[in-house]
Design a protein around this motif. Sequence first.
Motif, short mmCIF file in Angstrom:
data_model
loop_
_atom_site.label_atom_id
_atom_site.label_comp_id
_atom_site.label_asym_id
_atom_site.label_seq_id
_atom_site.Cartn_x
_atom_site.Cartn_y
_atom_site.Cartn_z
N SER B 257 -54.06 1.58 90.40
CA SER B 257 -54.11 2.49 91.55
C SER B 257 -55.44 2.36 92.27
CB SER B 257 -53.96 3.95 91.10
OG SER B 257 -52.74 4.15 90.45
N SER B 260 -55.55 -0.95 94.21
CA SER B 260 -54.64 -0.98 95.35
C SER B 260 -55.10 -0.02 96.44
CB SER B 260 -53.22 -0.64 94.89
OG SER B 260 -52.74 -1.67 94.06
N LEU B 267 -49.77 3.62 95.31
CA LEU B 267 -48.75 3.19 94.36
C LEU B 267 -48.05 4.38 93.70
CD1 LEU B 267 -50.65 0.30 92.52
CD2 LEU B 267 -48.88 0.07 94.26
N THR B 358 -44.77 4.20 85.93
CA THR B 358 -44.02 4.37 87.18
C THR B 358 -42.85 5.31 86.93
OG1 THR B 358 -42.58 2.50 86.71
CG2 THR B 358 -44.59 2.03 87.94
N THR B 368 -47.05 -6.54 99.16
CA THR B 368 -47.28 -5.15 99.56
C THR B 368 -47.33 -5.12 101.08
OG1 THR B 368 -49.68 -5.35 99.69
CG2 THR B 368 -48.74 -4.86 97.51
N LEU B 412 -42.18 -3.07 95.44
CA LEU B 412 -42.73 -1.74 95.77
C LEU B 412 -41.81 -0.96 96.71
CD1 LEU B 412 -45.09 0.28 95.76
CD2 LEU B 412 -46.18 -1.10 97.56
#
Lengths: 94, 431, 949, 162
Positions: B257, B260, B267, B358, B368, B412
């Motif tokens: 996280s 990103s 995320l 997740t 992404t 994603l």
Amino acid sequence: MLLVPCPNCGPMNAADLSYNGESHRRPDPKTCTPEEWRTYLYLRENPSGWLLENWYCSSGCRRHFKIERHTLTGELRAPVLPGRKPGATQGDMK
Amino acid sequence: MGKNKPPAKYSAAGLLWRGLRKQSWPRVWREPEFKSTYDVVIIGGGVHGLATAYYLASNHGITNIAVVDKQYLGSGGSGRNTAIVRSNYLTPEGVAFYDRSLDLYNSMSNDLNLNVMFSERGHLTLAHTDSALRTMNWRAEVNKLQGINSSVITPAEIKKLTPSLDVSADTRYPILGALYHPPGGTIRHDAVVWGYARGADAYGVDLHQKTEVLDILVEGGSGPEGKGPSGKVTGVRTSKGDIHAPVVVNCTAGWASQLSNMAGVTLPITTHPLQAAVTEPVKTFLPTVVVSGSLHVYVSQTDRGELVFGASVDPVATYNMSGTLEFTEELAGHVLELMPGISKMRLLRQWAGLCDMTPDYSPVMGPTPVDGFYVDVGWGTYGFKAGPVSGEQMAACVANGTTPELIKPFELSRFTEGTLVGEKGAAAVGH
Amino acid sequence: MSHRLPAPLGDVIDRSSVISFTWNGKKLQGFEGDTIASALLANGEHILGRSMKYHRPRGVLTADFWDPNTTVQVDDEPNVRASHRKLADGMAVSAQNVWPSLKFDVKAANGLVGRFLTAGFYYKTFMKPAKLWPAYEHVLAKFAPGGSVDLDTPHGRYDKRHAHPDVVVAGGGPSGMAAALAAAEAGSSVMLVEHEHQLGGHLLWGSNDDRAAANELAAACAAAGVEILTNSTVAGRYEDNWISISQRSHPGVIERLIKARGKTLVGAAGTIERPYVFQGNDLPGVMTSGAAQRLIRMYGVKPGTRAVVFTANESGDSAVEALQSAGISIARVVDARAGEGITSASGSKSRVKRVTLSDGTTVECDLLVTAVGWTTPTSLLNMAGDRPVYDADAARFFPAGPPDNVLATGGMIGDGSRDELIAHGRATGELAAGRAAVVRHRLQAATARAAAVDGPEPDYPADERTPLDRAQHPELYRSTTHGIVDYSEDVSSKDLFSAAGEGFDSVELIKRFTTATMGPSQGKLETVNTVAVLAEARNETIAEVGTTVWRPPYAPISLGALAGRINEPTRVSVLQPWHEANGATPILAGQWVRPEHYGDPAAEVRNTRTNVGIIDVTPLGKLDLQGPDVPKLLNLLYTNKWMALPIGGVRYGLMCAEDGVVLDDGVTARLGEEHYLMTTTSSGAAKIWNWIEMWLQTEHPDWQVHVTPVTTGLTSINIAGPNSRELLGRLTTDIDLDPTAFPYMNVRRGTIAGVQNCIAWRIGFTGELSYEIHVPSGHAVHVWEQLLDQGADLGVKAFGLEAQRIMRLEKGHFIVGQDTDGLSKAPVTGLNPLLKLDKDDWAGMPEVAWTMESGDHPVIVACQPDNGSVVPEEAAQILRAGTTEIVGRITSSRMSPTLNRSICLAQVTKEFAAPGTSLEVLLVSGERITATVQEHHAHFDPEGARLRG
Amino acid sequence: MVEITHLDASPDTRVPKASVRAADGTAAAATLGLNFGSAEQRGETLVVRIRPDEWYLLGDGAPAMAAGLDLSGFASTVDISHSRTAVRITGDCAADTLSKLGSADFSDHMTPNGAALGNGIAGVTCDIVRDDQRGVRSYLLLLDGSFITYFLGALHDAASEF
């Protein structure tokens, strides 16, 4: 084990409470877009640092409250009951 | 390319030769110079990052790669997991994916010329309730259709395979059956890291240890500082300086996280510790890997005689890896439910790793909204099992610019489209 | 006991009490107070085991808990620390890692090929042919070190307790005792935890004065009310001073885990003496200065006859005195402080015979004592976040600075005379007490129930202790030769050099590659030497290399103690004794123990369908809801509408989570103007209560609703079958059961079998005419027995969970979590008329709306195998005909006693959901059968004529 | 010594129990009073403010006291005589026994006589009232009745060393 300061009961073992995760705003279900709703459902800031989150004092006063916790150090700030604003750092209970 | 000599070949004969001549072995990997430009930067020197680098080089001829890790190679989840591999997942997409991983693990010692000590000892997932047994049957049936060796067996069969388990009916958590997966087993996790590192290094990949990524450089995005969707990645800022690269791959666990977010990509991940522990060694008595979802415990015995235990992730999200006492208490209680005869064994050491969880117990892989920024994250508690196939597929994804079929379900975009992966259907301890 | 020294040597043994034991089958004797190792040495047994890899003979090295060479098997217990465990009568002690015997060990041949078995050798071989690796692995596993587990070992008594002391002191040496005493004198409640069997620390093997001082301090601690725990270890320090203590000395308990919330923790663990690395350093007869002194002074054991002492400090000097007092001749004192050194030792296979000194001379001896310095066991402080820092002048690591609620004293932070150590301990104890008092005051002030605090908060005391000096010490880690660094893992300094050369050159990598520090003493003896050798190999300083993180526990804890008394709560209804007395087979459903059946579930079904049956459904979650805003709450939780439910009405509802996935279901009745009773699934009871409180407290704090769980307070009995009205009618006088007065989906309150305040509602999970009655639990046995008595002629019989499951399947009612799964959104149930998208809000509504819009979801259907004698397994997959493409699965299946055929519920993709569709079902056997989708979920009485009757 | 008694073991000894929920400012809240976390014996009724907005009335006087309350505003009562079962543990070692099974601090300064708290005991959430009997340390434990068989077993086992 972390000592979590319940706003009513005082410091409690974390195991005596329920953890309900990152606090986030619920969009209006009538008007929101799928993206807004799924952001609420799934996306998380997940910071390495201060995080406002929800706890439930399940074996004590049975109140849901919010508290800021540092996800790296375990440090906690003063808890708040719903409808009140998060306050300043509480005195060290440890 | 291939500017480096292949590593010294490992073999029994080599061992003998060097032993006789008292000759030492050369370095497994170089200490490379820090360059300011690479074709690909891979963040995270664990199994996923190193395997991605290795397959980019070996399968696609891309070798101008930097793998950066803020600590040493294998310092994250790769070195903290309990080294269990299996492929008997619930969904067809899960099964296909992990089965490819198991294939790669099977030939890995040979492919990488380093013994990763894959011990194909069989994997038992115990069922203590009729609903758990139903889920085991479900998994077995899906597995069977995919050609995976996996079936539900009876308590008597369990006892035969693993005599230390208490299969009597009058316990608090009676063992009603188990999903038996003969190809599952354990592997020496550090060896997998070192094998890929050595292999990638031999192709000229630069492995930069103790190099922390401080920022991800993005241009033209719609978010603050030009980051975020429709931006384009230009490189990374590290503790040793900037690296310019058109492709950056986030192969981290625990910090997925954070990294990103540096690119402006949020995320669907929360980070939780997964704890593990080992006992003192005793003569081997546990021939299989044993998992109990209801009791949140899994256990196997190493060739060194230690019992290695794991559990489910801690409920509270945290980046703190110090471990808890209650983990060891619950673990011991549950292990003794399963194997009452080992109460005198002693717990030697406990540790924790960070798992990025997740909502659908499946990873996030592929491109992404930021061009050139790829993720291979969200591995929850099963990242190690998936290391080789993730590396292979991420390498293909980066090299070809398209998402391979095997990882399409894990993109994603499924979270905004609401098409979650079905492993959530029967979430249990997924080891 | 030929090697026993005369009194007064041997402080802790009682020569009047002789203990018999066996060693590898041989009968031997020792004294009360002996450790296993001291008793063995007293008998001249100086080889106590063999090393892990090379199977070299090993003897006493440190003579304390951390001794890596003296782990033995005692009866059914593996890995017993022979240098710590007290001898007990009748113990059967045997050596580990020996095959076939201690004296002749076949695997010792490994020693001959040692140069090929360098660290990590197995990574480099056995790759080819791959098929042979399992065979190699099998052989490797035979070399697993350690003792043996007897799988029939009974689970003996282990226990736990919590404690809330002001101050926990870890370590009962002079500083620790002084700290405990000072803290107790300052008014703190104190726990003093000592790893050894008696307080005193290193004073125990010191001078007469030392021992007298130790006794005096120990007595003072006891008198001051300190809780003294000997043979106990502070094993871990977790968040907020949550401290684990392993207590091996509690009467009647093998080992007890104490969980203490210490307001302050004092680390007073002293130091651990480091072995020296040189060729031959693992020969029996080579030991630390502490070991020699302990053996002589505490146990009266003579460790040799002719000694060389290599000393760099007072402990070595003191060892010389001890050896002399034992009549051991001193062949040579090699003083490192004078620039002298030793390079290697050699001897026979079983004993050191000579030592080679740095100047090249050799000295004959059978005992080599080394005193080369200390390791600070900073483990507990590391767990509190401290990272140790290396001090080259003192040649050891020191804590950098633990958090305020953790203090260190004694050898962990410096050196000094006995009096200086005691003084520092006292100052630390006072500081710990002062800080604990502040924490205590704050805790008490913040805790609602606590007694009122006494006065204002005391000042938080600053650390004004005079620091202990750090004595200069030469850096002595490795001689010019290579020797063993990790005794329990058989890792040599040479292994470390070659690993570093291969690139495993950080402390963590080298540890993983060579397994150095991974053994049973977890680096207490090995870590610093490993770091020092790595520093040497890398040509760096020890400070530059750094150290590894010490992870809990400080010392190993038995699984038994961690588990304690195994308390796993179970729940039963008040009727459970009746069920068990009447032949019920119990089944565990979550925490509940319930009757699965009373012998023949099919007969129970037939009787219920023909006559009348009663079932105990108490675990059904029940929540009492009161307040003006209950309808709003129900409207938010359930997918359907609740504003118009009349008093006396009952309605079914489905709940979703926010992602639209089915969460729970049940019925809710309106009992009064502002009074409702909600039921949930048994497994959902606690979850739904929390869920409701969350909505009320966080999203709608203005709504006025009180929620009270009453699951257990009301024993729930379902009376089902054609005769149910007749039966209930015989028991009630004030409930009008006439179908017009009390129709289907209605609720009434009244008296049943003389019990007031009962609730009865008409619902139909089984599909029969049925009344579910809720009886105050104290009277439930009476009501249950009355039902059976009064209904005997009506054919009333109890039925169990299995019969209920069959009947609900005959009626096509799905079960949340069985016919739905973690991804099943509400439309999967097929209950679309209940999904009211025109409401303002309900949990999960947006996702349900989008799912309905897309139509892309599986649905639950009823299906029947075309061959009615085949029951497809629950979880059998449904395939596109002739392919392996999965299009659904059987979620519930049974043989229906009512229809005499197999019946199922299944989840299938929309394409296969239409009535009449033929499904191809793959049985577990591999056979494929066909089944047909039914028009209604209900296989039986789809119009519901029976339940509405 | 520790004495453990299941007060609700038979219908004759069952303790009548009522829960009263009342918001701040209601008549019922004013009547019942007390600080959160404390208890007081009033005639035949032990009144416990077990949560900020909830009181337990325990004892023979409980039904009458509950019935007599003015429930105007946001207030309600529920008879919990059969939901919560009562166990009394009395004796000098009562706190030591509870400390084996529960994590709360039962010392005099944290849990004085008249204190009330919630704590998991042997894995069962209990409402606990320190309610000394003639000067002897005593605790009244209220728990979900379905656990009682298991719970008494765990409690007696823990007390066996005293």
